[in-house]
Write a protein that holds these residues in place. Structure first.
Motif, PDB file in Angstrom:
ATOM      1  N   CYS A   1      -7.091  -5.068  -4.540  1.00  0.00           N
ATOM      2  CA  CYS A   1      -7.400  -3.728  -4.060  1.00  0.00           C
ATOM      3  C   CYS A   1      -7.422  -2.782  -5.251  1.00  0.00           C
ATOM      4  O   CYS A   1      -6.477  -2.735  -6.032  1.00  0.00           O
ATOM      5  CB  CYS A   1      -6.355  -3.262  -3.049  1.00  0.00           C
ATOM      6  SG  CYS A   1      -6.416  -4.178  -1.505  1.00  0.00           S
TER       7      CYS A   1
ATOM      8  N   THR B   1      -8.796   2.982  -1.009  1.00  0.00           N
ATOM      9  CA  THR B   1      -8.667   1.587  -1.408  1.00  0.00           C
ATOM     10  C   THR B   1      -9.993   0.864  -1.236  1.00  0.00           C
ATOM     11  O   THR B   1     -10.621   0.951  -0.186  1.00  0.00           O
ATOM     12  CB  THR B   1      -7.573   0.897  -0.563  1.00  0.00           C
ATOM     13  OG1 THR B   1      -6.335   1.590  -0.757  1.00  0.00           O
ATOM     14  CG2 THR B   1      -7.406  -0.557  -0.963  1.00  0.00           C
ATOM     15  N   TYR B   2     -10.387   0.162  -2.281  1.00  0.00           N
ATOM     16  CA  TYR B   2     -11.612  -0.633  -2.288  1.00  0.00           C
ATOM     17  C   TYR B   2     -11.226  -2.084  -2.546  1.00  0.00           C
ATOM     18  O   TYR B   2     -10.502  -2.369  -3.504  1.00  0.00           O
ATOM     19  CB  TYR B   2     -12.584  -0.138  -3.363  1.00  0.00           C
ATOM     20  CG  TYR B   2     -12.885   1.333  -3.223  1.00  0.00           C
ATOM     21  CD1 TYR B   2     -13.799   1.775  -2.276  1.00  0.00           C
ATOM     22  CD2 TYR B   2     -12.230   2.283  -4.005  1.00  0.00           C
ATOM     23  CE1 TYR B   2     -14.073   3.137  -2.122  1.00  0.00           C
ATOM     24  CE2 TYR B   2     -12.494   3.632  -3.863  1.00  0.00           C
ATOM     25  CZ  TYR B   2     -13.410   4.053  -2.917  1.00  0.00           C
ATOM     26  OH  TYR B   2     -13.665   5.394  -2.770  1.00  0.00           O
ATOM     27  N   ARG B   3     -11.692  -2.982  -1.706  1.00  0.00           N
ATOM     28  CA  ARG B   3     -11.346  -4.394  -1.852  1.00  0.00           C
ATOM     29  C   ARG B   3     -12.337  -5.083  -2.783  1.00  0.00           C
ATOM     30  O   ARG B   3     -13.546  -4.942  -2.640  1.00  0.00           O
ATOM     31  CB  ARG B   3     -11.323  -5.096  -0.505  1.00  0.00           C
ATOM     32  CG  ARG B   3     -10.833  -6.539  -0.631  1.00  0.00           C
ATOM     33  CD  ARG B   3     -10.644  -7.203   0.689  1.00  0.00           C
ATOM     34  NE  ARG B   3      -9.454  -6.655   1.318  1.00  0.00           N
ATOM     35  CZ  ARG B   3      -9.275  -6.624   2.633  1.00  0.00           C
ATOM     36  NH1 ARG B   3     -10.184  -7.096   3.447  1.00  0.00           N
ATOM     37  NH2 ARG B   3      -8.174  -6.131   3.137  1.00  0.00           N
TER      38      ARG B   3
ATOM     39  N   SER C   1      -4.297  -7.767  -2.715  1.00  0.00           N
ATOM     40  CA  SER C   1      -4.552  -7.406  -1.319  1.00  0.00           C
ATOM     41  C   SER C   1      -3.410  -7.952  -0.465  1.00  0.00           C
ATOM     42  O   SER C   1      -2.962  -9.081  -0.666  1.00  0.00           O
ATOM     43  CB  SER C   1      -5.881  -8.002  -0.849  1.00  0.00           C
ATOM     44  OG  SER C   1      -6.030  -7.843   0.536  1.00  0.00           O
TER      45      SER C   1
ATOM     46  N   SER D   1       0.843  -1.200   0.000  1.00  0.00           N
ATOM     47  CA  SER D   1       0.000   0.000   0.000  1.00  0.00           C
ATOM     48  C   SER D   1       0.877   1.248   0.000  1.00  0.00           C
ATOM     49  O   SER D   1       0.537   2.243  -0.639  1.00  0.00           O
ATOM     50  CB  SER D   1      -0.959  -0.008   1.190  1.00  0.00           C
ATOM     51  OG  SER D   1      -0.261  -0.097   2.402  1.00  0.00           O
TER      52      SER D   1
ATOM     53  N   CYS E   1      -7.198   0.875  -6.042  1.00  0.00           N
ATOM     54  CA  CYS E   1      -6.671   2.043  -5.337  1.00  0.00           C
ATOM     55  C   CYS E   1      -6.800   3.259  -6.236  1.00  0.00           C
ATOM     56  O   CYS E   1      -6.372   3.231  -7.389  1.00  0.00           O
ATOM     57  CB  CYS E   1      -5.208   1.822  -4.974  1.00  0.00           C
ATOM     58  SG  CYS E   1      -4.935   0.320  -4.004  1.00  0.00           S
TER      59      CYS E   1
END
Length: 128
Positions: free
Chosen positions: A47, A58-60, A39, A18, A49
């Motif tokens: 992820c 960030t969205y999983r 991830s 990240s 981003c």
């Protein structure tokens, strides 16, 4: 990842941290720039981003038996209940959303447009 198209291949940076993602989007991106990475905490998940200064959001993206979904509470859009057979379809749907819940995805950070020499060795774990 092998079932995905060229678009996903261009924005998929593989196993980068990240921190490296934040640096990459900060250096080469602008508001709305986004990329896809593995991830760090959930094996098999990705992820998505996206930069919106001064942050990277960030969205999983998680995979279940029936397809891919966006993890989180996006009930007002009905989005968290939607299942997509391909990552590209999920990301393109996110791009079309006019939502205050998801940062607009306007500029894919295409790794094929970045020079490996200019980005440094910390980003060279990018999958091809």
């Amino acid at each position: 990842m092998e079932q995905e198209g060229d678009f996903i291949t261009c924005i998929y940076y593989g196993h980068i941290s990240s921190r490296a993602t934040e640096q990459l989007l900060g250096r080469y991106g602008q508001d709305g720039s986004f990329l896809l990475r593995d991830s760090e905490t959930l094996p098999g998940a990705y992820c998505l981003c996206v930069r919106k200064a001064p942050f990277v959001h960030t969205y999983r993206l998680v995979h279940a038996m029936d397809g891919w979904s966006l993890q989180g509470n996006f009930q007002s859009q009905g989005f968290s209940r939607q299942i997509f057979h391909k990552l590209e379809t999920l990301i393109e749907t996110c791009r079309r959303l006019s939502s205050t819940e998801i940062v607009p995805l306007t500029h894919p950070l295409d790794k094929t447009q970045l020079s490996p020499l200019s980005i440094g060795p910390e980003y060279l774990e990018m999958s091809t």
